[in-house]
Design a protein around this motif. Sequence first.
Motif, short mmCIF file in Angstrom:
data_model
loop_
_atom_site.label_atom_id
_atom_site.label_comp_id
_atom_site.label_asym_id
_atom_site.label_seq_id
_atom_site.Cartn_x
_atom_site.Cartn_y
_atom_site.Cartn_z
N VAL A 106 0.85 -1.20 0.00
CA VAL A 106 0.00 0.00 0.00
C VAL A 106 0.88 1.25 0.00
N ARG A 107 1.90 1.25 0.82
CA ARG A 107 2.80 2.41 0.89
C ARG A 107 3.53 2.60 -0.44
N VAL A 108 3.95 1.50 -1.05
CA VAL A 108 4.65 1.57 -2.34
C VAL A 108 3.72 2.15 -3.40
N ARG A 109 2.50 1.63 -3.48
CA ARG A 109 1.54 2.11 -4.49
C ARG A 109 1.27 3.60 -4.32
N ARG A 110 1.01 4.02 -3.08
CA ARG A 110 0.70 5.42 -2.84
C ARG A 110 1.87 6.34 -3.18
N LEU A 111 3.07 5.95 -2.79
CA LEU A 111 4.24 6.78 -3.08
C LEU A 111 4.50 6.84 -4.59
N ALA A 112 4.40 5.71 -5.26
CA ALA A 112 4.63 5.67 -6.72
C ALA A 112 3.63 6.58 -7.43
N GLU A 113 2.37 6.51 -7.02
CA GLU A 113 1.34 7.36 -7.65
C GLU A 113 1.57 8.84 -7.34
N GLY A 116 4.87 9.87 -9.19
CA GLY A 116 5.00 9.50 -10.60
C GLY A 116 6.26 8.69 -10.87
N ILE A 117 6.57 7.76 -9.96
CA ILE A 117 7.76 6.92 -10.12
C ILE A 117 7.32 5.46 -10.20
N SER A 118 8.24 4.60 -10.53
CA SER A 118 7.91 3.18 -10.63
C SER A 118 7.74 2.59 -9.23
N ALA A 119 7.06 1.47 -9.18
CA ALA A 119 6.88 0.77 -7.91
C ALA A 119 8.23 0.33 -7.34
N ALA A 120 9.14 -0.08 -8.21
CA ALA A 120 10.47 -0.50 -7.75
C ALA A 120 11.21 0.67 -7.10
N GLN A 121 11.13 1.85 -7.72
CA GLN A 121 11.77 3.04 -7.12
C GLN A 121 11.13 3.39 -5.78
N ALA A 122 9.81 3.34 -5.73
CA ALA A 122 9.10 3.66 -4.49
C ALA A 122 9.47 2.67 -3.38
N GLN A 123 9.57 1.41 -3.73
CA GLN A 123 9.93 0.40 -2.74
C GLN A 123 11.35 0.63 -2.22
N ARG A 124 12.27 0.98 -3.10
CA ARG A 124 13.66 1.27 -2.66
C ARG A 124 13.68 2.46 -1.70
N ILE A 125 12.92 3.50 -2.02
CA ILE A 125 12.87 4.69 -1.17
C ILE A 125 12.33 4.32 0.21
N ILE A 126 11.24 3.60 0.24
CA ILE A 126 10.61 3.24 1.52
C ILE A 126 11.51 2.33 2.34
N HIS A 148 -2.22 4.31 20.40
CA HIS A 148 -3.13 4.23 19.25
C HIS A 148 -2.36 3.68 18.06
N TRP A 149 -2.59 2.42 17.72
CA TRP A 149 -1.95 1.78 16.57
C TRP A 149 -2.92 1.94 15.40
N ILE A 150 -2.53 2.74 14.42
CA ILE A 150 -3.45 3.06 13.33
C ILE A 150 -2.96 2.47 12.03
N ASP A 151 -3.75 1.55 11.50
CA ASP A 151 -3.48 0.94 10.20
C ASP A 151 -4.11 1.85 9.15
N ASN A 152 -3.26 2.42 8.31
CA ASN A 152 -3.73 3.34 7.28
C ASN A 152 -3.80 2.65 5.92
N SER A 153 -4.33 1.45 5.89
CA SER A 153 -4.46 0.77 4.61
C SER A 153 -5.85 0.94 4.01
N ALA A 154 -6.77 1.50 4.77
CA ALA A 154 -8.13 1.70 4.28
C ALA A 154 -8.24 3.06 3.58
N ASP A 155 -9.45 3.52 3.41
CA ASP A 155 -9.70 4.80 2.75
C ASP A 155 -9.45 5.97 3.70
N ILE A 156 -9.44 7.18 3.17
CA ILE A 156 -9.15 8.38 3.93
C ILE A 156 -10.20 8.65 5.01
#
Length: 179
Positions: A106-113, A116-126, A148-156
């Motif tokens: 989820v973090r990779v997808r959001r950062l890539a979007e 505007g970078i590839s998923a591989a680049q986003a994963q390396r950054i994270i 408070h443990w907050i999972d931010n994988s759902a919607d806003i």
Amino acid sequence: MLLLAGTSEAGKSSAGEYLAALGARRVKIRTVLVRLVSGRETYHEGAQTREGFEYDEFIAKLLELESSGETPLAVESFIDVTLAAAVRRAWPARCAIMFITAPLPVRVRRLAEARGISAAQAQRIIRSKDDRKRVHEQLPTWRVITDHWIDNSADIVTFRARLRAAFESIQAAPGGTQP
């Protein structure tokens, strides 16, 4: 006061922005740390600070910020679990730690979007950020001390509802700041 921590690119800044919209005073941890710069510098929590500063010095700087306003502080982004625990223990009013996370895909997808970078680049950054911050090494301790443990994988909407509940718990708790 809410201390914000979490995995890289999980939404800590978005949480800080939303908590500010709810009435908290958003403070980046860097703002506090740069006030500790004197003497031999070292890298701590993403900022150059004096080597070996005492946690009491950090807390004193936070108290200076807190005394300048009536609203609760939301301090982002802690990466040192020991510092966060020390602040919570020493804080004179209600203080809670909020850890924000989301699964790596989820973090990779959001950062890539967002960038505007590839998923591989986003994963390396994270992964690089998480490694530098020692996130995985400290995760078991974060789980123990976090209020408070907050999972931010759902919607806003779900994410904001969880943030609001944490914010309201600070205000409603004995010793908490009332608006």
